[in-house]
Write a protein that holds these residues in place. Structure first.
Motif, PDB file in Angstrom:
ATOM      1  N   TYR A 199       0.413  -1.761   5.093  1.00  0.00           N
ATOM      2  CA  TYR A 199      -0.043  -2.723   4.081  1.00  0.00           C
ATOM      3  C   TYR A 199      -0.951  -2.039   3.059  1.00  0.00           C
ATOM      4  O   TYR A 199      -0.788  -2.207   1.849  1.00  0.00           O
ATOM      5  N   LEU A 200      -1.903  -1.256   3.535  1.00  0.00           N
ATOM      6  CA  LEU A 200      -2.851  -0.591   2.641  1.00  0.00           C
ATOM      7  C   LEU A 200      -2.149   0.437   1.745  1.00  0.00           C
ATOM      8  O   LEU A 200      -2.455   0.536   0.548  1.00  0.00           O
ATOM      9  N   LEU A 201      -1.212   1.170   2.297  1.00  0.00           N
ATOM     10  CA  LEU A 201      -0.460   2.139   1.484  1.00  0.00           C
ATOM     11  C   LEU A 201       0.366   1.437   0.411  1.00  0.00           C
ATOM     12  O   LEU A 201       0.472   1.922  -0.715  1.00  0.00           O
TER      13      LEU A 201
ATOM     14  N   ILE B 273      -2.021   0.533  -2.353  1.00  0.00           N
ATOM     15  CA  ILE B 273      -2.351   1.716  -3.143  1.00  0.00           C
ATOM     16  C   ILE B 273      -1.191   2.075  -4.063  1.00  0.00           C
ATOM     17  O   ILE B 273      -1.383   2.363  -5.249  1.00  0.00           O
ATOM     18  N   ASN B 274       0.024   2.042  -3.542  1.00  0.00           N
ATOM     19  CA  ASN B 274       1.197   2.341  -4.368  1.00  0.00           C
ATOM     20  C   ASN B 274       1.357   1.339  -5.496  1.00  0.00           C
ATOM     21  O   ASN B 274       1.703   1.719  -6.619  1.00  0.00           O
ATOM     22  N   ASN B 275       1.117   0.066  -5.223  1.00  0.00           N
ATOM     23  CA  ASN B 275       1.188  -0.949  -6.281  1.00  0.00           C
ATOM     24  C   ASN B 275       0.188  -0.650  -7.387  1.00  0.00           C
ATOM     25  O   ASN B 275       0.511  -0.755  -8.572  1.00  0.00           O
ATOM     26  N   THR B 276      -1.006  -0.266  -7.006  1.00  0.00           N
ATOM     27  CA  THR B 276      -2.030   0.081  -7.995  1.00  0.00           C
ATOM     28  C   THR B 276      -1.586   1.284  -8.817  1.00  0.00           C
ATOM     29  O   THR B 276      -1.691   1.285 -10.048  1.00  0.00           O
TER      30      THR B 276
ATOM     31  N   LYS C  31      -1.189  -3.352  15.378  1.00  0.00           N
ATOM     32  CA  LYS C  31      -1.970  -3.948  14.291  1.00  0.00           C
ATOM     33  C   LYS C  31      -2.398  -2.861  13.294  1.00  0.00           C
ATOM     34  O   LYS C  31      -2.308  -3.061  12.082  1.00  0.00           O
ATOM     35  N   GLU C  32      -2.858  -1.736  13.791  1.00  0.00           N
ATOM     36  CA  GLU C  32      -3.269  -0.638  12.910  1.00  0.00           C
ATOM     37  C   GLU C  32      -2.079  -0.091  12.117  1.00  0.00           C
ATOM     38  O   GLU C  32      -2.210   0.239  10.942  1.00  0.00           O
ATOM     39  N   GLN C  33      -0.903  -0.023  12.767  1.00  0.00           N
ATOM     40  CA  GLN C  33       0.304   0.437  12.078  1.00  0.00           C
ATOM     41  C   GLN C  33       0.643  -0.504  10.922  1.00  0.00           C
ATOM     42  O   GLN C  33       0.931  -0.049   9.810  1.00  0.00           O
ATOM     43  N   GLN C  34       0.613  -1.807  11.179  1.00  0.00           N
ATOM     44  CA  GLN C  34       0.893  -2.781  10.124  1.00  0.00           C
ATOM     45  C   GLN C  34      -0.154  -2.694   9.014  1.00  0.00           C
ATOM     46  O   GLN C  34       0.162  -2.793   7.832  1.00  0.00           O
TER      47      GLN C  34
END
Length: 147
Positions: A128-130, A133-136, A121-124
């Protein structure tokens, strides 16, 4: 103070992973910077040098230098487009495809080493969070904002 800053931790992770991967890809005669080009061509198929630079986030002169070295190493070949002889596409050679398979194995192993202390779950969640951030960051770059 730096240890508690996001940008520092992200840069530190990036540099450590890059070093880990480069130490292994050099052993298979793939130079730093070449592995991401091999993977890019493997995933997207033949591309122009400009497209490779954009996808791999490398500048034009570095892209040109890496592609020239890779052509000499017979990992890629440059082919002119039928409709425009000035336009070239970069293709993986058979040797390039073999090297890509080895690079993919190294990167998979790198991911396993990096993420081994995290639950699935933490890996996913971190991926997801990265991506968020990249989209932003991509939106900021597209609009020319340099806050």
């Amino acid at each position: 103070m730096l240890e508690n800053q996001f940008h520092f931790q992200l840069l530190k992770c990036f540099n450590q992973q890059k070093r880990w991967i480069n130490q292994r890809t050099i052993q298979i005669d793939v130079l730093p910077g070449q592995s991401k080009i091999l993977q890019c061509l493997d995933e997207y198929g033949p591309l122009s040098p400009k497209e490779i630079g954009n996808l791999c986030i490398i500048d034009k002169s570095t892209t040109t230098s890496l592609l020239n070295k890779m052509e000499k190493m017979v990992y890629i070949e440059k082919k002119s487009q039928d409709h425009d002889k000035r336009s070239i596409q970069i293709h993986l050679t058979a040797l390039g495809k073999e090297k890509t398979q080895l690079v993919n194995q190294i990167c998979l192993e790198s991911n396993q080493v990096l993420l081994q202390g995290l639950s699935k779950k933490e890996q996913q969640e971190i991926i997801y969070l990265l991506k968020q951030i990249n989209n932003t960051l991509e939106k900021e770059n597209v609009h020319g904002n340099t806050k």
